[in-house]
Design a protein around this motif. Structure first.
Motif, PDB file in Angstrom:
ATOM      1  N   ARG A   1       0.826  -1.210   0.000  1.00  0.00           N
ATOM      2  CA  ARG A   1       0.000   0.000   0.000  1.00  0.00           C
ATOM      3  C   ARG A   1       0.860   1.261   0.000  1.00  0.00           C
ATOM      4  N   GLY A   2       2.110   1.151   0.469  1.00  0.00           N
ATOM      5  CA  GLY A   2       3.007   2.309   0.500  1.00  0.00           C
ATOM      6  C   GLY A   2       3.324   2.851  -0.883  1.00  0.00           C
ATOM      7  N   PRO A   3       3.794   2.000  -1.813  1.00  0.00           N
ATOM      8  CA  PRO A   3       4.058   2.508  -3.159  1.00  0.00           C
ATOM      9  C   PRO A   3       2.801   3.065  -3.852  1.00  0.00           C
ATOM     10  N   ARG A   4       1.662   2.480  -3.554  1.00  0.00           N
ATOM     11  CA  ARG A   4       0.421   2.990  -4.162  1.00  0.00           C
ATOM     12  C   ARG A   4       0.086   4.367  -3.593  1.00  0.00           C
TER      13      ARG A   4
ATOM     14  N   GLY B   1       7.510   7.690   1.269  1.00  0.00           N
ATOM     15  CA  GLY B   1       7.541   6.502   2.114  1.00  0.00           C
ATOM     16  C   GLY B   1       7.536   6.863   3.590  1.00  0.00           C
ATOM     17  N   LEU B   2       8.249   7.919   3.945  1.00  0.00           N
ATOM     18  CA  LEU B   2       8.264   8.384   5.335  1.00  0.00           C
ATOM     19  C   LEU B   2       6.891   8.892   5.758  1.00  0.00           C
ATOM     20  N   ILE B   3       6.232   9.628   4.871  1.00  0.00           N
ATOM     21  CA  ILE B   3       4.873  10.101   5.172  1.00  0.00           C
ATOM     22  C   ILE B   3       3.940   8.914   5.380  1.00  0.00           C
ATOM     23  N   TYR B   4       4.026   7.944   4.478  1.00  0.00           N
ATOM     24  CA  TYR B   4       3.164   6.767   4.601  1.00  0.00           C
ATOM     25  C   TYR B   4       3.431   6.043   5.921  1.00  0.00           C
ATOM     26  N   ARG B   5       4.694   5.806   6.215  1.00  0.00           N
ATOM     27  CA  ARG B   5       5.056   5.019   7.391  1.00  0.00           C
ATOM     28  C   ARG B   5       4.682   5.716   8.698  1.00  0.00           C
ATOM     29  N   THR B   6       4.790   7.041   8.747  1.00  0.00           N
ATOM     30  CA  THR B   6       4.524   7.732  10.013  1.00  0.00           C
ATOM     31  C   THR B   6       3.086   8.212  10.169  1.00  0.00           C
ATOM     32  N   LEU B   7       2.418   8.597   9.090  1.00  0.00           N
ATOM     33  CA  LEU B   7       1.077   9.175   9.204  1.00  0.00           C
ATOM     34  C   LEU B   7      -0.053   8.246   8.762  1.00  0.00           C
TER      35      LEU B   7
ATOM     36  N   ARG C   1       0.226   4.475   7.702  1.00  0.00           N
ATOM     37  CA  ARG C   1       0.312   3.056   8.092  1.00  0.00           C
ATOM     38  C   ARG C   1      -0.175   2.782   9.511  1.00  0.00           C
ATOM     39  N   PRO C   2       0.136   3.644  10.500  1.00  0.00           N
ATOM     40  CA  PRO C   2      -0.349   3.364  11.854  1.00  0.00           C
ATOM     41  C   PRO C   2      -1.879   3.338  11.979  1.00  0.00           C
ATOM     42  N   ARG C   3      -2.575   3.929  11.017  1.00  0.00           N
ATOM     43  CA  ARG C   3      -4.035   3.979  11.063  1.00  0.00           C
ATOM     44  C   ARG C   3      -4.692   2.824  10.302  1.00  0.00           C
ATOM     45  N   LEU C   4      -3.888   1.967   9.704  1.00  0.00           N
ATOM     46  CA  LEU C   4      -4.401   0.859   8.901  1.00  0.00           C
ATOM     47  C   LEU C   4      -4.155  -0.474   9.597  1.00  0.00           C
ATOM     48  N   ALA C   5      -4.938  -1.455   9.199  1.00  0.00           N
ATOM     49  CA  ALA C   5      -4.671  -2.823   9.646  1.00  0.00           C
ATOM     50  C   ALA C   5      -3.351  -3.277   9.018  1.00  0.00           C
ATOM     51  N   PRO C   6      -2.693  -4.254   9.627  1.00  0.00           N
ATOM     52  CA  PRO C   6      -1.463  -4.759   9.015  1.00  0.00           C
ATOM     53  C   PRO C   6      -1.736  -5.275   7.599  1.00  0.00           C
ATOM     54  N   PRO C   7      -0.736  -5.175   6.726  1.00  0.00           N
ATOM     55  CA  PRO C   7      -0.953  -5.677   5.365  1.00  0.00           C
ATOM     56  C   PRO C   7      -1.111  -7.201   5.388  1.00  0.00           C
ATOM     57  N   ARG C   8      -1.878  -7.719   4.438  1.00  0.00           N
ATOM     58  CA  ARG C   8      -2.058  -9.173   4.336  1.00  0.00           C
ATOM     59  C   ARG C   8      -0.751  -9.861   3.989  1.00  0.00           C
TER      60      ARG C   8
END
Length: 147
Positions: free
Chosen positions: A12-15, A58-64, A66-73
């Motif tokens: 989901r990060g690259p997307r 990637g830093l934006i995704y990881r810090t802002l 990803r923490p609000r999403l369920a873990p990736p499958r």
């Protein structure tokens, strides 16, 4: 299938990054800003050379995000999207040179092609650069360290 030493990423990060890239590239097309395209080229360069985890998006995704999403499958091999960042870098550099040299047609064309690829990834999860990576690998090409 990733090798034992391949970095794995949340797909989901690259997307997410492709969504931000699409917005930036659309802004470049509207404004004709070679400087803004140069900034996007720098973002691509960090992702391609240092890795997706170090890219500003990637830093934006990881810090802002990803923490609000369920873990990736599942996680995916970083190499195809990292290669795609290199392809994006080539188009962004070409476009930047075009805009800054007064060849607006070149800047527009390179930016539009990069936007088309980024939008395909953002909207449909189809990464053209990743597919090119896989085709080249199937053809026997050695692509970067650990490829």
């Amino acid at each position: 299938m990733p090798s034992a030493n391949a970095a794995l990423v949340d797909p989901r990060g690259p997307r997410f990054a492709a969504s931000l890239t699409s917005v930036v590239l659309a802004a470049v097309l509207v404004t004709g800003s070679g400087a803004l395209l140069a900034v996007q080229a720098a973002v691509f360069a960090v992702g391609a050379l240092a890795g997706l985890q170090h890219s500003p998006y990637g830093l934006i995704y990881r810090t802002l995000v990803r923490p609000r999403l369920a873990p990736p499958r599942e996680l995916e091999d970083e190499r195809p999207p990292r290669f795609a960042q290199g392809v994006g870098l080539a188009f962004a550099l070409t476009g930047t040179v075009g805009y800054l040299a007064g060849a607006d047609w070149l800047g527009l064309t390179a930016t539009a092609l990069a936007l088309a690829a980024a939008f395909l990834n953002a909207a449909f999860g189809y990464c053209l650069g990743c597919e090119a990576y896989l085709l080249l690998r199937r053809g026997g090409a050695r692509l970067g360290a650990g490829a």
